[in-house]
Motif scaffolding. Structure first.
Motif: not given
Length: 1970
Positions: A1133-1137
């Motif tokens: 996942w990226d940090i922002r979800g």
């Protein structure tokens, strides 16, 4: 049913009729006990004439063809034929094997001989090279081997009067061998004019270097040294086959049937002609004689053995006879008497008495006999012949009854009917004829149903039916006597057959193997009464089956002895014996039948001992009732340890891939990361397929293994230490009796066993080279000195080692099925047992082999699978645990008792002082008393018994126990489930270590804020592990299916687990109870991830190529990501979800939007900028560098980025864990790599704070915890790691001298080609013109008529007319000017406290006295010496080692003072040896080769034994040196290379030098090495720096120690000071030589006052107050340490070739001129250089004027110069040509100067006109370049030899070409240096295809001639030598190309000049005395 087990009766060999006389010689001897030893077929026979008894040695597996008797006459050595033939040494008294020698020869062993004291044995092979091999036979060790000859060798013998000498002879040769070191060096015998060159058949050695040999023509040749000195003609009238020496003299035997006795000086004593004696016959030929006292044994070609008593020589006694040449097929048994009849292709029929063991009748026929039968009444004997005829004889007196010939093809089978009225005759033309006996054998019927030749017949008991077998394998029936075929099977059903000899039929189905359709069984015979059947086949085997045997593949007992085909076999009339006959071995074997009831008494003979196990595996007596294998064992036997790619293959693969990818790796790559990791804890223990691999060490720690790691566990502190020397799965572990050392064996292509110390964790020895695939069992002997190991190759090889030396002692094939355990006998180190699948064997060592006996089970038990075994406390008792739960108790090899111990297999046993402990599959540990009478106590491994201090949880009660060990008051237990438990004697159990159970482990997750992790495995468990110091398993939960992935939620409360069936569940992270589960997919869930932050979404990836996105709170699927073409491997996942990054199996990197799952395309540059919550992807630009060079054969399976985004950790299929710097852009990034896992690393994860890295091994089921060590912390503990695969592209620096040395290609002398570009036909191939005499018609040899013509003039003007001319008979090397400094190093040393120095040039070692300049030489090398070293140990004073160039080079170790060769080591370094070094004790020698791998080899030089060898580096290694205080540590340096080596046993371990500690250090080319205390090493580099290493880590750099490369370094042993030598320009403060303190911190520089622009030092050595320096300019200089004064000891030319050579007309001076532009004047008497002139251009030729006052020098640029000798002023110079001047000559009257050049011209100058030097004329039409010129004595003619092998004569000064041969013949020449002309035709050798004679010179006396050629030889001829290939003496020493040669005045010396070696040799001429 019965046929499922072998019959319980037995055959015992009782007698063998025959002797092998054909194709063998010298194979018959008296033993010390006056018995007679010989061989026949595959059996050694010891016959006692007194008792008329035979004993048999049956350790061979094929025909024996050679035999030797030990000097003490008890032991016998025999050699056999075969693909892998071996030699057995056995005791003739007990007929037991003493030693087996194998694994060297192929094809067969032709001859054998013991040396005088019987310690060594020599053998000769039958391979194409007829290899000669020398053995230490007691140890079974080969000492030396060499190719014997290109043709057959017939005999070999040790010289009994000179040590280490042997003689061999054979087809057209005899060779005299000397053994030195490991080198066997032959010299060919010189036949000369004394005898004809012919085949020598036998030999005997006598005193005073005399050798007597028997030749093919019947003469005896007598040799002294290597020369034939006389022949004894007509000793025999034909070939002499055998010669035997006894105390009284010699006996010889020949093809003429005579025996001759000779006294010790070979004067004849007597002749015995066997043909004339009573037993004699025409054509008798003697093959073997043995003379002892008054008895003579004689063996003949026709298989007879005679014994002759000397004083009754007319009556030889026949003690053995057999059939002779040709196959033996016919065998018949007399129906009422114990008689056997045989008939053979030798046309004889013989009747043998089975009771008296003797031949009682013999009759010769006209034709070869193929079959025989005796009628029921025993009166008639019918014989079938090869030509189709049939003869019937009366048995009584062998008279003929009838002779019939109805057929044209051979008759193969013949039988009388049981009622005696008919005779059935089966023929090869596929018919059977029936004859009526009473009707005088009238033919009364014929059977014609077969389509192929008839092989077997049998009559029915009522004589009404006949059954036949034919070559097609068909079985047919006929009605008798008419011969009508019976097709109705019903009719035959009830028929009872009188005999059964057919090979096909229901009753004998079982004799054929299950799946075979071959017909290799030649004969069978049924014994109805005993219900047994005997068969004979093509493999020399006689077998017993039960009769009838209906099912294919019945069990049997087998007996060996015959060699190839056993052609026939029959029971005797009363079934007491079996008679079998051999086709090719002509022998008749008589076997005694021992029925079942008698077997008990005969037990001592049951388990027959032999190398080829006679109750072989196929013949297990009772496989009948063996139960099915236990499931666990079944599972284990199916495991395969084979790998597609082994770790050993990696370097090679890398090289291959590197070649392909040469281009793309140029840009500078980032360095490896600063961080490193260290293995901290391993959860796991290998119990599922290993046993007894868990022990207490001396100090109570616990040692075991998992994956590729040996683990030492401290249970008090709960910490582990690791042995990381293995690179693949460890499969077995054994502990030394002292409990301090451990042996571990691993998987590998050439797997190794490591023996290591549990305290220091250092390897002590590494054993490899004899197993394949892996090592599955090891055991130490009770004294701890030996080790046994078992491999998992097909033959399950068993090897016995002397582990400290790393030597293989013995080797043998263990069994075809898996062996589980090997145990050494506690009392006798030579005995051991192996146990395994249906296998229990008792072995004893015999030399290089092991002899095994099967455990004899008898009726007590059955042949079960053994899982474990131990010895009791006596030598005989052994105990084994079976797969059915019994313990078998053995005494010797017999089973004496069985005890039921466990339910299910007994996996582990351990012997205690007073009893035993066992463990089994039932999870019970049982303690027993010392005789297994009663069980004292049992412990059940149950959860309830677990003590509170346990480090984990038991998964199930009663786990299967795989290992047990006792000590320190506890019982240590290892289970199949990977748990290690400690059981207290009182009952409580503590769990110490555990791992996953069998099945791959893939799922791994680390907790977001706690030091714990979760794993999930195919073993259907989910486990939580504590990573903090308590290191234990906190919780475990069973799952209904295996799992492949897991993940903690961001808050750490929930744990998601993906299962293998496509479902997944979420569990409470604390209790592991289910929260929710889904099942939407069919295939494996491969990755599962919570979105970051609140963990709102859960992404679930599956092998169905989809990713499902679930909302965690609502538990609903909210999105599906589609579009992947293959299964999903990783998601992040990226940090922002909001974004998912996905990797697939097709190497796609995809992006999806969450939560809906829409696919996005993102440019690769942008990917980096996105903030990722985690990075476990292995694809993309950011991690391009993590894929290895060999990416095609291995996958990177996992990666994980640390939270500080600095370090990317990866795991791959090869078991490597690697750390890269992130981002890893560009291909093949640099890394640090760690080996601990074995095969796949399935997952890697950093903990939440990056303090630890957790890695999972797929197949090794282990969880490893590594601590992350930051840069600062690491200084203290250097760790091992490797830099990137692709070596740094930066070059290691450049220097012209280094490059020259690195690229030097060394010419091998024997392959050298011509140095001048000659063309045309060589002189010895040109048509010869008739000489003047021949043209005038004078016949050579008749005296010419007295004519008025003046006498023919002398060919050459001579200058000592009054004296009697004395020819020169020899040249002795007296002086050498030259030293090889240009491309060799460290090759000048002091000896004798600095009085002498030793160095080398060309192929000679030179000892040079400093004070007097006197020299002595070591001249044994046959090609250039490249390296030299001196042994520093006081025990080996003045011992020198030198290594040379050659295709198979050798190293010579010699005594510098007396020049004795002490040892010669033949090496495997192709091309040459470039460095040698002695170890600290002086016993070991290290050598480095010039081969492409730059192999490093260690030798024990005194024995010539190679201890270890390994590829050193792929680029040139310049120097390797032992540490001065060590016998095991050394350092090698070379092109971009420094390696630190350790010798462990026979293995070489290396560590690359690590630069990482110093900023900006790069690997340079290293040139020299020196040593300091405390493991400091100094290496000199190409840039002039010196690197200082501590262990293998660079700790500082001494910058610019020299301004140029540091070529030489020397460590002074007495004070530790170090000398360095480099390449520098001389300056005030600097110097090319420096003396440093021990730490290389301070130095003092010395200038070499040589006047050169740059000094280049190649060698330094330090004596008392003096430094010895060798330079590139071929000078050797002594520098005083106090006053820095330089004394030049040796000078030479710097560069060659030295073309010009001139000797002074009256004094002992000479001049040399070379390519280096110098002309040097040398003084022979003072042994030194007098003067040197630098010309600035390469000089090519030089010449003195007749008075010696002027010197002319010709240059390469076409100029020539004339100097005045007195002042060295130039008198004149001129340049009329552009090309090189090749020769320059003053005319004898000093008026003219002739200048010959390569412009095909000779110019004349008149010197009387003064120094203007105007050309007055020149010679026209010279066809090629000029080589040599000579003036005539009257200065009127000039002879010119040219480059097209033509010689021309010109007039002086006109230059007119003189054509008249008669005129030329009359010229007298002032000098002769020409290589052309009829007078010197004889100097051209046969072998000069490519190479030439370069120079020649006739002596001043005019009767001797010396030449120099391209092979580096100087040869001495008589002059003139007009006949081709004239006789000469040759002198070696120069390298290839001798360029010039001259006599000095008065013929006192010869000077030769070298091309390649730039050296001048001065030879003293030895004149023949008056």
């Amino acid at each position: 049913m019965a046929a499922r087990s072998a019959p319980s009766c037995h055959l015992r060999l009782e007698w063998v009729y025959g002797y092998r006389g054909h194709q063998c010689r010298n194979n018959l001897y008296y033993t010390a006990a006056k018995e007679i030893v010989y061989f026949v077929a595959g059996v050694g026979v010891v016959y006692s004439p007194r008792e008329h008894r035979q004993k048999f040695y049956r350790g061979h597996s094929d025909d024996i063809i050679s035999l030797a008797l030990h000097p003490e006459r008890v032991l016998v050595a025999t050699g056999q034929v075969g693909k892998e033939p071996y030699i057995c040494v056995w005791d003739s008294y007990t007929v037991q094997t003493i030693s087996v020698l194998k694994d060297v020869h192929t094809h067969g062993i032709a001859c054998l001989a013991f040396d005088l004291d019987g310690q060594r044995l020599v053998s000769v092979g039958l391979d194409s090279k007829n290899a000669v091999c020398i053995w230490d036979w007691k140890k079974g060790k080969m000492l030396s081997m060499a190719p014997g000859h290109t043709d057959r060798i017939f005999d070999i013998s040790w010289d009994l009067y000179q040590p280490n000498r042997l003689v061999s002879c054979g087809v057209k040769h005899i060779k005299f061998w000397s053994l030195c070191g490991n080198a066997l060096t032959p010299k060919r015998g010189v036949f000369g004019k004394t005898g004809d060159l012919q085949t020598i058949l036998c030999l005997a050695c006598a005193r005073d270097e005399l050798t007597y040999s028997g030749a093919l023509n019947g003469d005896i040749y007598v040799w002294k040294g290597i020369n034939l000195i006389r022949t004894i003609q007509g000793a025999h009238t034909a070939g002499i086959f055998s010669m035997n020496s006894s105390e009284e003299g010699f006996a010889t035997g020949g093809r003429d049937g005579c025996i001759r006795l000779w006294d010790l000086t070979f004067k004849p004593i007597t002749v015995i002609d066997l043909r004339e004696t009573d037993q004699g016959y025409k054509g008798l030929s003697v093959r073997s004689v043995c003379w002892r006292g008054d008895h003579i044994l004689v063996g003949t070609q026709d298989s007879e053995i005679f014994e002759i008593v000397v004083h009754e020589r007319k009556k030889p006694f026949l003690i053995m006879q057999g059939h002779c040449e040709g196959e033996l097929w016919a065998l018949a048994i007399h129906p009422t008497k114990p008689l056997a009849v045989t008939g053979s292709d030798d046309r004889s029929v013989r009747i043998w008495s089975l009771v008296d063991h003797a031949l009682i009748a013999r009759c010769n026929m006209e034709e070869p006999i193929r079959c025989a039968a005796v009628n029921v009444d025993g009166i008639h004997l019918a014989l079938g012949k090869k030509d189709g005829s049939l003869t019937v004889l009366r048995v009584r007196d062998m008279t003929e009854v009838v002779h019939i010939k109805d057929r044209k093809e051979a008759i193969h089978e013949i039988k009388y009917s049981p009622d005696g009225t008919y005779l059935a005759v089966g023929c090869n033309d596929s018919s059977v004829d029936i004859y009526g006996v009473a009707q005088r054998y009238k033919k009364i019927g014929e059977c014609v149903g077969s389509l192929s030749f008839i092989t077997h017949l049998d009559w029915s008991s009522d004589s009404r039916y006949l059954q036949t077998n034919d070559g097609d394998g068909r079985r047919l029936f006929y009605r008798m006597p008419g011969g009508k075929e019976v097709t109705n099977k019903e009719e035959i059903k009830g028929v009872h057959w009188a005999s059964w000899t057919c090979v096909s039929g229901l009753e004998v189905n079982g004799i054929w193997p299950k799946y075979s359709d071959i017909n290799d069984i030649n004969s069978v015979d049924g014994n109805y009464i005993g219900q047994v059947l005997v068969t004979a086949d093509d493999y020399g085997i006689v077998k017993l089956f039960r009769y009838p045997c209906l099912k294919k593949g019945a069990k049997f007992k087998k007996y060996i002895g015959h060699s190839a085909h056993v052609t026939n076999v029959r029971w005797s009339h009363d079934y007491q014996w079996v008679i079998s006959i051999g086709g090719a071995d002509h022998s008749v074997f008589q076997w005694k039948f021992i029925p079942e009831r008698k077997l008990k008494d005969a037990l001592h003979i049951a388990p027959q001992e032999s190398l080829v196990d006679s109750n072989s595996d196929e013949s297990d007596s009772d496989l009948s009732d063996v139960p099915e294998l236990d499931s666990e064992i079944e599972q284990e036997t199916q495991l395969t340890y084979r790998r597609q790619v082994y770790k050993e293959d990696l370097p090679q693969l890398k090289e291959q891939y590197k070649e392909k990818q040469k281009s793309g790796t140029s840009k500078r790559k980032q360095r490896a990361p600063e961080n490193s990791i260290r293995l901290h804890f391993v959860h796991g223990y290998r119990g599922y397929d290993c046993r007894s691999n868990l022990f207490y060490t001396q100090i109570g720690e616990i040692v075991y293994h998992v994956a590729a790691v040996g683990v030492i566990y401290n249970r008090q502190q709960n910490t582990q230490r690791f042995y990381l020397g293995h690179d693949d799965d460890i499969l077995c572990l054994a502990i030394h009796p002292l409990k301090d050392y451990v042996a571990t064996g691993q998987v590998g292509r050439d797997p190794s066993v490591h023996i290591w110390d549990t305290e220091t964790i250092k390897p002590l020895s590494i054993l490899k080279g004899h197993h394949q695939c892996g090592v599955c069992a090891v055991d130490f002997s009770a004294d701890g000195k030996r080790l046994a190991s078992v491999g998992i190759d097909d033959g399950h090889t068993v090897v016995l080692w002397d582990w400290k030396k790393g030597e293989k002692l013995s080797i043998t094939r263990g069994s075809k099925d898996k062996i589980f355990v090997v145990k050494m006998n506690p009392c006798v180190p030579d005995k051991l047992i192996t146990a395994g699948i249906k296998h229990m064997k008792f072995w004893r060592r015999a030399g290089g082999g092991l002899i095994g006996r099967k455990g004899y089970v008898g009726t007590l038990g059955r042949n079960d699978t053994m899982m474990c075994a131990v010895y009791g406390w006596t030598e005989e008792m052994a105990f084994s645990g079976t797969s059915t739960g019994d313990v078998y108790i053995w005494r010797d090899v017999f089973l004496v008792k069985t005890v039921k111990a466990h339910d299910g297999p007994v996996f582990s046993m351990h012997a205690l002082e007073k009893g035993f402990v066992t463990g089994g599959k039932d999870g019970m540990v049982a303690l027993w008393d010392d005789s297994f009478e009663r069980c004292l106590k049992t412990y059940a491994i149950k959860r309830a018994a677990l003590a509170p201090g346990s480090k984990g949880l038991l998964l199930e009660d009663n786990p299967s126990i795989r290992a047990i060990s006792l000590g320190h008051g506890h019982i240590l237990v290892g289970t199949k489930n990977g748990e290690i438990l400690e059981v207290d004697k009182s009952g409580p159990i503590t769990l110490l270590v555990q791992g996953h159970m069998e099945g791959e482990v893939w799922g791994l997750a680390t907790h977001p804020y706690l030091p714990i992790c979760a794993t999930v495995s195919d073993d259907k468990t989910l486990r939580i592990w504590d990573l903090s110091p308590s290191h234990c398993m906190l919780a475990v939960r069973k799952l209904k299916k295996g799992g492949r992935c897991c993940c903690f939620s961001p808050d750490g409360k929930a744990l998601a687990v993906g299962l293998c069936d496509g479902s997944f569940l979420m569990a409470n992270a604390d209790t592991l109870e289910d929260l929710v589960s889904f099942h939407h997919r069919k295939d494996i869930i491969s990755d599962i991830r919570f979105s970051p932050g609140s963990g709102k979404y859960l992404a679930v990836a599956s092998h169905d190529s989809f990713i499902d996105i679930y909302n965690v709170m609502s538990s609903k699927r909210v999105g599906i990501c589609k579009g992947a073409t293959s299964y999903i491997t990783h998601i992040d996942w990226d940090i922002r979800g909001k974004l998912l990054q996905v990797n697939t199996g097709a190497k796609e990197q995809l992006f999806f939007e969450a939560p809906r799952g829409k696919r996005q395309t993102i440019p690769s540059a942008e990917v980096e900028k996105i903030g990722w919550a985690s990075w476990t992807s292995v694809l993309g630009l950011c991690c391009e560098g993590i894929w290895p060079v060999i990416g095609e054969v291995t996958d990177v399976t996992a990666s994980c980025l640390s939270s500080d985004k600095m370090v990317l950790a990866t795991g791959d299929d090869m078991g490597f864990v690697k750390l890269f710097r992130y981002p890893a852009k560009g291909k093949f990034g640099k890394f640090k790599r760690y080996v601990a896992h074995s095969a796949h690393v399935t997952n890697v994860r950093w903990t939440y704070d990056d303090s630890m890295l957790v890695t999972l091994g797929g197949a090794d089921m282990s969880l490893m915890v590594w601590t992350n060590e930051m840069e600062s912390y690491r200084e203290k503990k250097p760790c091992d790691s490797e830099e990137s695969d692709v070596d740094s592209e930066e070059d290691g620096g450049y220097d012209s001298d280094v490059t020259r040395e690195n690229e030097m290609s060394y010419t091998i002398r024997a392959l050298s080609t011509n140095i001048r570009p000659m063309f045309g036909t060589k002189p010895h191939l040109q048509q010869k013109e008739p000489s003047v005499d021949e043209r005038q018609g004078v016949v050579r040899g008749s005296r010419p008529p007295v004519s008025r013509a003046p006498p023919q003039p002398e060919k050459l003007q001579t200058n000592n007319v009054g004296k009697k001319k004395r020819p020169i008979e020899d040249l002795v090397l007296e002086l050498v000017f030259g030293y090889r400094g240009r491309d060799c190093r460290n090759n000048v040393h002091y000896l004798n406290d600095g009085d002498d120095i030793i160095y080398h040039t060309a192929s000679i070692g030179i000892l040079h006295n400093v004070a007097t300049g006197a020299q002595s030489f070591y001249q044994e090398h046959n090609d250039d010496i490249l390296c030299l070293t001196v042994n520093q140990h006081p025990k080996f004073i003045n011992i020198v080692a030198t290594g040379q160039v050659a295709t198979a080079p050798s190293i010579h170790i010699w005594d510098a003072i007396n020049k004795q060769t002490l040892s010669i080591l033949r090496c495997y370094h192709s091309k040459g040896v470039c460095s040698v070094s002695f170890s600290a004790t002086g016993k070991l020698l290290l050598s480095v080769g010039l081969d492409p791998e730059h192999t490093i080899t260690i030798w024990r030089w005194q024995e010539g034994a190679k201890i270890a060898s390994k590829a050193g580096h792929n680029q040139r290694i310049f120097v390797a040196e032992f540490r001065p205080d060590s016998d095991s540590q050394f350092v090698s340096v070379g092109v971009k290379h420094v390696k630190f080596w350790t010798l462990a046993g026979r293995a070489l371990l290396s560590k690359k030098g690590l630069l990482s500690a110093l900023e900006d250090a790069r690997m340079q080319t290293m040139l020299a090495v020196a040593f300091g205390a405390n493991n400091l090493t100094f290496t000199g580099t190409i840039s002039g720096d010196v690197c200082v290493w501590k262990d293998h880590i660079l700790c500082r750099v001494v910058a610019r120690a020299h301004n140029g490369p540091v070529f030489a370094m020397y460590t002074t042993l007495r004070d530790g000071l170090i000398v360095t030598g480099g390449k520098e320009r001389p300056s005030k403060e600097g110097g090319a030589v420096k003396l440093w303190d021990q730490e290389l911190r301070r130095c003092r520089a010395f200038r070499l006052e040589t006047g050169q622009a740059t000094d280049c030092v190649r060698s330094v050595c330090r004596g008392k107050g003096k430094i010895l320096v060798g330079t590139k300019n071929a000078e050797i200089i002594e520098v005083g340490e106090k006053n820095a004064a330089c004394n030049i000891l040796v000078n030479g030319h710097v560069d060659g070739p030295i073309w010009g050579l001139a000797t002074h007309p009256s004094r002992d001076f000479f001049l040399s001129a070379a390519e280096d532009g110098t002309v040097i004047l040398w003084d022979i008497a003072d042994k030194k250089m007098l003067n040197k002139v630098n010309l600035g251009h390469a000089a090519h030729t030089v010449c003195y004027s007749p008075e010696g006052d002027m010197v002319a020098i010709g240059m390469k640029n076409g100029e020539f110069i004339i100097l005045l000798v007195s002042s060295l002023k130039i008198w004149g110079k001129k340049r009329d040509r552009r090309c090189a001047i090749h020769d320059i000559r003053f005319s004898p009257d000093s008026q003219f100067l002739a200048v010959g050049s390569s412009e095909n011209s000779v110019d004349f100058y008149d010197l009387s006109l003064g120094p203007t030097l105007n050309r007055i004329s020149y010679c026209r039409d010279i066809p090629s370049f000029v080589i040599q010129m000579d003036f005539s004595a009257d200065s009127r003619y000039l002879q010119v030899s040219t480059g097209c092998y033509k010689r021309h004569v010109y007039e002086v000064p006109s230059g007119r070409h003189l054509m008249d041969p008669a005129a030329i013949d009359r010229i007298t020449w002032a000098t002769w240096t020409s290589i052309l002309g009829n007078e010197v035709l004889g100097i051209w050798s046969r072998h000069a295809e490519k190479a030439d004679v370069n120079c020649a010179c006739v002596s001043h006396s005019g009767i001797s001639l010396v030449t120099g050629d391209d092979f580096g030889m100087v040869k001495l001829f008589d002059f003139p030598c007009p006949e081709k290939f004239a006789k000469h003496k040759r002198f070696l020493g120069h390298s290839p190309h001798v360029t010039n040669i001259r006599f000095t005045s008065g013929d006192r010396h010869v000077i030769s000049a070298g091309g390649d070696d730039c050296s001048l040799f001065v030879w003293r001429c030895v004149h023949t005395p008056h």
